[in-house]
Write an enzyme that holds these catalytic residues in place. Sequence first.
Site, short mmCIF file in Angstrom:
data_model
loop_
_atom_site.label_atom_id
_atom_site.label_comp_id
_atom_site.label_asym_id
_atom_site.label_seq_id
_atom_site.Cartn_x
_atom_site.Cartn_y
_atom_site.Cartn_z
N SER A 153 -2.60 8.23 6.87
CA SER A 153 -1.14 8.22 6.70
C SER A 153 -0.51 9.60 6.76
CB SER A 153 -0.78 7.54 5.38
OG SER A 153 -1.33 8.25 4.29
N CYS A 201 0.83 -1.22 0.00
CA CYS A 201 0.00 0.00 0.00
C CYS A 201 0.86 1.27 0.00
CB CYS A 201 -0.89 -0.04 1.25
SG CYS A 201 -1.72 1.52 1.58
N VAL A 255 -5.31 0.02 5.80
CA VAL A 255 -3.98 0.26 6.35
C VAL A 255 -3.53 1.63 5.82
CG1 VAL A 255 -3.10 -2.08 6.67
CG2 VAL A 255 -3.01 -1.04 4.38
N ARG A 295 -14.36 1.50 5.95
CA ARG A 295 -13.53 0.46 5.36
C ARG A 295 -12.39 0.11 6.33
NH1 ARG A 295 -15.10 -0.06 0.11
NH2 ARG A 295 -13.49 -1.61 -0.10
N PHE A 296 -11.82 -1.05 6.09
CA PHE A 296 -10.78 -1.53 7.01
C PHE A 296 -9.42 -1.34 6.34
CE2 PHE A 296 -14.66 -4.17 7.55
CZ PHE A 296 -15.09 -3.59 8.75
#
Length: 311
Positions: free
Chosen positions: A137, A50, A121, A118-119
């Site tokens: 982020s 990601c 990262v 949503r799940f």
Amino acid sequence: MTTQLPSILKWASEDGEFKRQVSSFRNIIKKGSQYPPAANRYHLYVSLACPWAHRTLIVRKLKGLESIIGVSVVHYYMGENGWKFSDPSVTRGATLDTVNGAEYLRELYLKTPEYTGRFTVPVLWDKETSTIVNNESSEIIRMFNSEFDEWSSNPGVTYYPDSLKDQIDEINTWIYDTINNGVYKSGFATTQQAYSKNVNQLFVSLDRVEDILSKNKFLVGNTFTEADIRLFTTIVRFDPVYHTHFKCNQKTISDSYPHILKWARTIYQMPGIAETVDMEHIKKHYYLSHKQINPYQIVPEWNGPDLSLKA
Ligand SMILES: N[C@@H](CCC(=O)N[C@@H](CS)C(=O)NCC(=O)O)C(=O)O
């Protein structure tokens, strides 16, 4: 015609344009706050594939925070139940969740019962209160940059200097919209019109970056900043993935953007950066996980034009 897609694949809105959800957990680690800086209190969950999570790994590395902020890495394949942890002896580069013992990343989000998003990262987790502190982020990298200097092997070094904040913010805004997110808006468009609009904007912006880098070493003058880190994670994925998988194929970085290529090499060769780039996780994630645009899950044999970041 409307196609019925499982909810994890329903990313486009009615006009065919991909809309990225706004991150929900937005707490800030700061001295004197509910979440004060501390060693070994916070844990980072990432995918090596990601680009958003990759930013956080880079700043963690550059600031030398590895020994006080642990990391768990999900398997590259994002299936029906989302990101899953995996034993590294089974999946090179992945890890189990040694902090929470979760099988899937979603379990961390569902500890907040009212959560409906949503799940995604990256996730920055607080081990003390057993909750997600932040899943955005751009904010996680700011916290890593400035709040943990007490333990940093690189204290005082900042990738968001006061004197350049306005310029960094300005450049981040259009690069986020038209490049970082622009590749997704091109690749996940479900109408020709939405695709064409976004892919054209993407290449206008890449041309603009090329022009900037033909004059400056970095995006903001000669200072390496978070703006470079945020763009770098998209550029390393561009030729191997976005060019083919997201149909961003007007040009490649390696053949058409010599100044961007030189800049990407400079960053790749900075100590610690190359080890954050995992091309196997990157390629396998995109080509295997997005069945709506690659239904047979064929992963290209080659990385596309050779980015030769080591050269
Ligand atoms: N705004 C978030 C975006 C993160 C994001 O979209 N991550 C993707 C992976 S590249 C994800 O986990 N997607 C899972 C999903 O949407 O179900 C950030 O920058 O931190």
